[in-house]
Structure formats: structure tokens, C-alpha cells
Design a protein around this motif. Structure first.
Motif, PDB file in Angstrom:
ATOM      1  N   ALA A 178      22.770  32.440  50.605  1.00  0.00           N
ATOM      2  CA  ALA A 178      23.801  33.456  50.419  1.00  0.00           C
ATOM      3  C   ALA A 178      23.697  34.090  49.039  1.00  0.00           C
ATOM      4  CB  ALA A 178      25.182  32.836  50.613  1.00  0.00           C
ATOM      5  N   GLU A 179      23.401  33.284  48.020  1.00  0.00           N
ATOM      6  CA  GLU A 179      23.266  33.821  46.672  1.00  0.00           C
ATOM      7  C   GLU A 179      22.078  34.775  46.578  1.00  0.00           C
ATOM      8  OE1 GLU A 179      23.302  34.800  42.722  1.00  0.00           O
ATOM      9  OE2 GLU A 179      24.886  34.108  44.068  1.00  0.00           O
ATOM     10  N   ALA A 180      20.974  34.427  47.240  1.00  0.00           N
ATOM     11  CA  ALA A 180      19.809  35.311  47.227  1.00  0.00           C
ATOM     12  C   ALA A 180      20.132  36.646  47.887  1.00  0.00           C
ATOM     13  CB  ALA A 180      18.631  34.630  47.926  1.00  0.00           C
ATOM     14  N   GLU A 181      20.881  36.609  48.977  1.00  0.00           N
ATOM     15  CA  GLU A 181      21.258  37.844  49.664  1.00  0.00           C
ATOM     16  C   GLU A 181      22.207  38.674  48.807  1.00  0.00           C
ATOM     17  OE1 GLU A 181      21.518  40.905  52.264  1.00  0.00           O
ATOM     18  OE2 GLU A 181      20.062  39.263  52.274  1.00  0.00           O
ATOM     19  N   GLN A 182      23.175  38.031  48.160  1.00  0.00           N
ATOM     20  CA  GLN A 182      24.084  38.774  47.277  1.00  0.00           C
ATOM     21  C   GLN A 182      23.332  39.361  46.086  1.00  0.00           C
ATOM     22  OE1 GLN A 182      26.886  39.810  47.999  1.00  0.00           O
ATOM     23  NE2 GLN A 182      28.137  38.332  49.109  1.00  0.00           N
ATOM     24  N   ALA A 183      22.323  38.650  45.584  1.00  0.00           N
ATOM     25  CA  ALA A 183      21.530  39.176  44.475  1.00  0.00           C
ATOM     26  C   ALA A 183      20.806  40.445  44.886  1.00  0.00           C
ATOM     27  CB  ALA A 183      20.532  38.118  43.994  1.00  0.00           C
ATOM     28  N   ARG A 184      20.315  40.461  46.130  1.00  0.00           N
ATOM     29  CA  ARG A 184      19.656  41.687  46.627  1.00  0.00           C
ATOM     30  C   ARG A 184      20.652  42.841  46.708  1.00  0.00           C
ATOM     31  NH1 ARG A 184      16.557  37.862  49.608  1.00  0.00           N
ATOM     32  NH2 ARG A 184      18.070  37.775  51.307  1.00  0.00           N
ATOM     33  N   ARG A 185      21.931  42.500  46.896  1.00  0.00           N
ATOM     34  CA  ARG A 185      22.976  43.523  46.945  1.00  0.00           C
ATOM     35  C   ARG A 185      23.617  43.762  45.572  1.00  0.00           C
ATOM     36  NH1 ARG A 185      26.301  42.055  52.565  1.00  0.00           N
ATOM     37  NH2 ARG A 185      24.471  41.537  53.839  1.00  0.00           N
ATOM     38  N   ARG A 186      23.003  43.171  44.531  1.00  0.00           N
ATOM     39  CA  ARG A 186      23.460  43.306  43.150  1.00  0.00           C
ATOM     40  C   ARG A 186      24.879  42.757  42.946  1.00  0.00           C
ATOM     41  NH1 ARG A 186      21.083  49.242  41.269  1.00  0.00           N
ATOM     42  NH2 ARG A 186      18.914  48.826  41.909  1.00  0.00           N
ATOM     43  N   HIS A 187      25.240  41.792  43.752  1.00  0.00           N
ATOM     44  CA  HIS A 187      26.523  41.100  43.630  1.00  0.00           C
ATOM     45  C   HIS A 187      27.717  42.051  43.637  1.00  0.00           C
ATOM     46  CE1 HIS A 187      23.660  38.111  41.830  1.00  0.00           C
ATOM     47  NE2 HIS A 187      24.342  37.310  42.633  1.00  0.00           N
ATOM     48  N   ARG A 188      27.565  43.173  44.298  1.00  0.00           N
ATOM     49  CA  ARG A 188      28.655  44.155  44.305  1.00  0.00           C
ATOM     50  C   ARG A 188      29.924  43.593  44.938  1.00  0.00           C
ATOM     51  NH1 ARG A 188      24.238  47.729  45.345  1.00  0.00           N
ATOM     52  NH2 ARG A 188      24.508  47.408  47.584  1.00  0.00           N
ATOM     53  N   ALA A 189      29.769  42.712  45.935  1.00  0.00           N
ATOM     54  CA  ALA A 189      30.942  42.185  46.642  1.00  0.00           C
ATOM     55  C   ALA A 189      31.794  41.272  45.771  1.00  0.00           C
ATOM     56  CB  ALA A 189      30.503  41.433  47.901  1.00  0.00           C
ATOM     57  N   TYR A 190      31.251  40.825  44.642  1.00  0.00           N
ATOM     58  CA  TYR A 190      31.980  39.885  43.793  1.00  0.00           C
ATOM     59  C   TYR A 190      32.793  40.565  42.698  1.00  0.00           C
ATOM     60  CZ  TYR A 190      29.068  36.113  45.779  1.00  0.00           C
ATOM     61  OH  TYR A 190      28.457  35.220  46.619  1.00  0.00           O
ATOM     62  N   TRP A 191      32.897  41.879  42.728  1.00  0.00           N
ATOM     63  CA  TRP A 191      33.542  42.582  41.618  1.00  0.00           C
ATOM     64  C   TRP A 191      34.961  42.079  41.348  1.00  0.00           C
ATOM     65  CZ3 TRP A 191      38.166  45.115  42.043  1.00  0.00           C
ATOM     66  CH2 TRP A 191      38.624  45.399  43.339  1.00  0.00           C
ATOM     67  N   TYR A 192      35.708  41.811  42.424  1.00  0.00           N
ATOM     68  CA  TYR A 192      37.116  41.437  42.269  1.00  0.00           C
ATOM     69  C   TYR A 192      37.259  40.074  41.606  1.00  0.00           C
ATOM     70  CZ  TYR A 192      36.482  38.366  46.305  1.00  0.00           C
ATOM     71  OH  TYR A 192      36.044  37.379  47.148  1.00  0.00           O
ATOM     72  N   GLN A 193      36.259  39.184  41.811  1.00  0.00           N
ATOM     73  CA  GLN A 193      36.318  37.883  41.170  1.00  0.00           C
ATOM     74  C   GLN A 193      36.159  38.015  39.659  1.00  0.00           C
ATOM     75  OE1 GLN A 193      33.722  35.028  43.090  1.00  0.00           O
ATOM     76  NE2 GLN A 193      34.271  35.748  45.136  1.00  0.00           N
ATOM     77  N   THR A 194      35.212  38.851  39.246  1.00  0.00           N
ATOM     78  CA  THR A 194      35.044  39.110  37.818  1.00  0.00           C
ATOM     79  C   THR A 194      36.295  39.756  37.236  1.00  0.00           C
ATOM     80  OG1 THR A 194      32.667  39.404  38.144  1.00  0.00           O
ATOM     81  CG2 THR A 194      33.606  40.287  36.110  1.00  0.00           C
ATOM     82  N   PHE A 195      36.877  40.694  37.979  1.00  0.00           N
ATOM     83  CA  PHE A 195      38.093  41.372  37.532  1.00  0.00           C
ATOM     84  C   PHE A 195      39.204  40.364  37.268  1.00  0.00           C
ATOM     85  CE2 PHE A 195      42.202  43.301  38.414  1.00  0.00           C
ATOM     86  CZ  PHE A 195      42.147  44.516  37.742  1.00  0.00           C
ATOM     87  N   MET A 196      39.412  39.448  38.213  1.00  0.00           N
ATOM     88  CA  MET A 196      40.519  38.504  38.071  1.00  0.00           C
ATOM     89  C   MET A 196      40.259  37.447  37.010  1.00  0.00           C
ATOM     90  SD  MET A 196      42.293  37.971  41.794  1.00  0.00           S
ATOM     91  CE  MET A 196      40.865  37.871  42.853  1.00  0.00           C
ATOM     92  N   GLN A 197      39.004  37.185  36.708  1.00  0.00           N
ATOM     93  CA  GLN A 197      38.698  36.188  35.691  1.00  0.00           C
ATOM     94  C   GLN A 197      38.867  36.724  34.272  1.00  0.00           C
ATOM     95  OE1 GLN A 197      34.780  35.088  36.992  1.00  0.00           O
ATOM     96  NE2 GLN A 197      35.514  33.406  38.269  1.00  0.00           N
ATOM     97  N   MET A 198      38.967  38.032  34.117  1.00  0.00           N
ATOM     98  CA  MET A 198      39.146  38.614  32.785  1.00  0.00           C
ATOM     99  C   MET A 198      40.562  38.350  32.291  1.00  0.00           C
ATOM    100  SD  MET A 198      36.261  39.951  31.983  1.00  0.00           S
ATOM    101  CE  MET A 198      36.634  41.100  30.663  1.00  0.00           C
ATOM    102  N   PRO A 199      40.729  37.752  31.121  1.00  0.00           N
ATOM    103  CA  PRO A 199      42.070  37.420  30.622  1.00  0.00           C
ATOM    104  C   PRO A 199      42.966  38.654  30.526  1.00  0.00           C
ATOM    105  CG  PRO A 199      40.379  36.345  29.293  1.00  0.00           C
ATOM    106  CD  PRO A 199      39.668  37.317  30.201  1.00  0.00           C
ATOM    107  N   GLY A 200      44.135  38.550  31.147  1.00  0.00           N
ATOM    108  CA  GLY A 200      45.147  39.583  31.016  1.00  0.00           C
ATOM    109  C   GLY A 200      44.960  40.823  31.853  1.00  0.00           C
TER     110      GLY A 200
END
Length: 332
Positions: A178-200
Motif C-alpha cells: 500500500a505504501e508503494a502504491e501511495q508513493a506512486r500517487r505522491r501520497h496525495r491522499a494523506y494530505w489531511y493527516q499532515t494537516f491535522m498533525q500540524m500544531p494549532g
């Protein structure tokens, strides 16, 4: 394999209550009873808080027979199981808790409270308080992660296990695929996780815009399919409870702290009969994560569903009967 657990904790989690000293006015506990507020016809459903030393969780409960525990994911609540309830045998005692920080359950501030082993300890404490010893268990999304921790930690209590659209943390083959497939998609689907991990960031941008935020995620596989309006209204209502922008984000801010738990699961093999229900159009939990799943269970059945991530609400006519058929042997 995760270590043995008593009734005080899960997988080595300490016996002290999570979030002790953090309860207060800023993290108020809202009233329950909103199924009736939204006019839902299932009048046999009981909605009530269960108070423990660790946490107070709101529980939706129906029936008085064999316990069947259903765990929701983010950004939902126990309400997400509403469409499947008509398909479940009335002899089940269906228990749908709102996990910490979501729905009508208690919000606490520390990120550590949202580690999945801590959430599993919350659920176990609530079940103990309700007098539930052995039970069937199903979990979707983060609820599926919590279900895996529970099933690995107290296998003698989990009679049957169903996981819906969540990574199998004892399946390194699938995780790598799954990680290899997401890497091919440039991890675009994970944007919201990065957003929520940002303090504040959630606190600054989500508060006051909860409906727009949730509607970005509450979708199915087809553009012409509308997420149930009552469910959207319910999740928006709950997300507007003060503190939820933080507690909801904490599910993702806790991910680095979950690493030790997932490492402990890598070599685990689940002994109880297991059903995997998988919406094959999920953009985040990709079908590739199922590669090698057979090695993770003593007895497992996989059923693919033509749905996206929120399959129990998108295809309840498939998910409900599948759950009922799988857990019916518990009724004897």
C-alpha cells in the motif's frame, strides 16, 4: 505479540486513568439522546453515558442478548452503525460506544490519550463497567485499529472479529504494498493527516467551519451518491462541541506514539474467526494493503464490497447482512 492485560489496561498501558486531571469546563460533556432529536425511528435504542475511572464514553445500546461491540472511526461516532442495525438479529446486545474525543464522549486534551492502545483500554474499561466479559467485535477505520489492539491483547474475550477498511498492522507485506502504491500517487491522499498533525492548524481553521471540513471526507465511490443527510447533520453537530477540533486531530497527532503498538503486532496472528469487509474504492486504505492477509489469521474470510471508505453507510444492505451472518454463531 502484545503482552497480557488485566482489566486496568491494554498492552502494557498503565493502570492510571488516561487524561487524569484534564477534565473540566473547556472539555465539557454534552447531553445525549440525539437519535430522537433527529427523528430516527429506532426507539429501542438506549443512549447513555458509561463512567469509568479512565473516561466517560457515550454508548448506544440495543437488545439484551449476546454482546456485539461496534467501533467507529474518524470523523464519525457510534451513529455510523445506524444503517446496519435493522439487519442485525434482535438477540444481539449491540453496543456502539462513541470513542474518546468524538461523538458525545468525553474530550481530553493530551495527545497521548488518543494512542490506539489507550483508546482500546477505554473501551475495555467501559465493557467491564457494563458487565460484558466476552463479545463479538467489529471496527471500522480507527475503530478497526482499536479492535486489533483489543483482539491481540485479550483474545480470550473476543469471540469473533470483523475489520472494515483499516490497515492490518500485523501484515507488513500489505503495508509495504500500500505504501508503494501511495508513493506512486505522491501520497496525495494523506494530505489531511499532515494537516491535522500540524500544531494549532485545526484549531485555527476548522473551528467555525465544521460542516465544510467534514463534507470534504463524507463521500462514497459515486459522485451521484449522497452521504445520508441525518448522519452528516449528526457528525457536524458533534464536531461543533468545544474541543473537538483538537480531540479529532489528536487521532492523527498520536500516530508517532502508536509506532510501538504496531511494532508489537507485527508478528501476531489472530486466533479468533475473522471477517474482513473491504470497500475496494477507498482512496486511503488501498486494496493493496490486503496483500498477504491470509498469514495474519488462523481463520479468515475476505469480502470485497463495491464501496469507498464509509462502506457501512454507503452499502448497509451488503454490510449489515454480512455482519449478521458472521456473528450469528455467537447466538448458539
Amino acid at each position: 505479540m502484545l503482552g497480557p492485560v488485566g482489566r486496568a489496561g491494554v498492552a502494557g498501558v498503565g493502570a492510571g486513568p488516561a487524561g487524569a486531571g484534564q477534565r473540566g469546563a473547556a472539555w465539557g460533556r454534552p447531553a445525549t439522546g440525539h437519535f430522537r432529536r433527529h427523528g430516527h425511528p429506532m426507539t429501542q435504542l438506549r443512549i447513555h453515558p458509561v463512567r469509568t475511572e479512565r473516561v466517560t464514553l457515550t454508548v448506544r445500546e440495543r437488545g439484551r442478548g449476546e454482546p456485539l461491540v461496534l467501533l467507529h472511526g474518524w470523523p464519525e461516532s457510534g451513529y455510523c452503525w445506524t444503517p446496519v442495525l435493522p439487519h442485525l438479529d434482535e438477540r444481539f446486545r449491540v453496543i456502539c460506544p462513541d470513542l474518546r474525543g468524538l461523538g458525545d464522549s468525553e474530550r481530553t486534551a493530551p495527545v497521548e490519550d488518543y494512542r490506539k492502545a489507550q483508546l482500546a483500554a477505554d473501551v475495555l474499561a467501559v465493557l467491564d463497567a457494563m458487565g460484558v466479559e466476552r463479545f463479538g467485535l467489529a471496527g471500522h477505520d480507527w475503530g478497526g485499529a482499536v479492535a486489533q489492539v483489543l483482539a491481540a491483547s485479550v483474545p480470550a474475550r473476543v469471540r469473533r472479529l470483523c475489520l472494515l477498511n483499516i490497515f492490518l498492522f500485523n501484515n507488513p507485506t500489505g503495508l509495504q504494498s500500500a505504501e508503494a502504491e501511495q508513493a506512486r500517487r505522491r501520497h496525495r491522499a494523506y494530505w489531511y493527516q499532515t494537516f491535522m498533525q500540524m500544531p494549532g492548524l485545526c484549531e485555527a481553521l476548522v473551528e467555525g467551519h465544521e460542516e465544510a471540513w467534514l463534507r470534504a471526507f463524507l463521500r462514497g465511490k459515486d459522485r451521484d451518491w449522497a452521504f445520508p443527510a441525518d448522519a452528516v447533520a449528526e457528525y457536524v453537530r458533534a464536531y461543533r462541541i468545544p474541543g473537538t477540533a483538537t480531540s479529532g486531530a489528536n487521532y492523527y497527532r498520536a500516530m508517532p506514539g502508536d509506532t510501538e503498538t504496531w511494532r508489537g503486532l507485527r508478528a501476531h496472528r489472530f486466533p479468533m474467526p475473522t471477517l474482513l469487509l473491504f470497500g475496494v474504492h477507498d482512496p486511503v486504505v488501498l486494496p493493496a494493503c490486503l496483500d498477504g492477509y491470509e498469514r495474519c489469521f488462523d481463520q479468515v474470510e475476505l469480502r470485497r464490497v463495491e464501496a469507498s471508505h464509509f462502506l457501512q453507510e454507503e452499502r448497509p444492505e451488503v454490510v449489515g447482512p454480512a455482519l449478521n451472518a458472521f456473528f450469528t454463531p455467537l447466538l448458539g
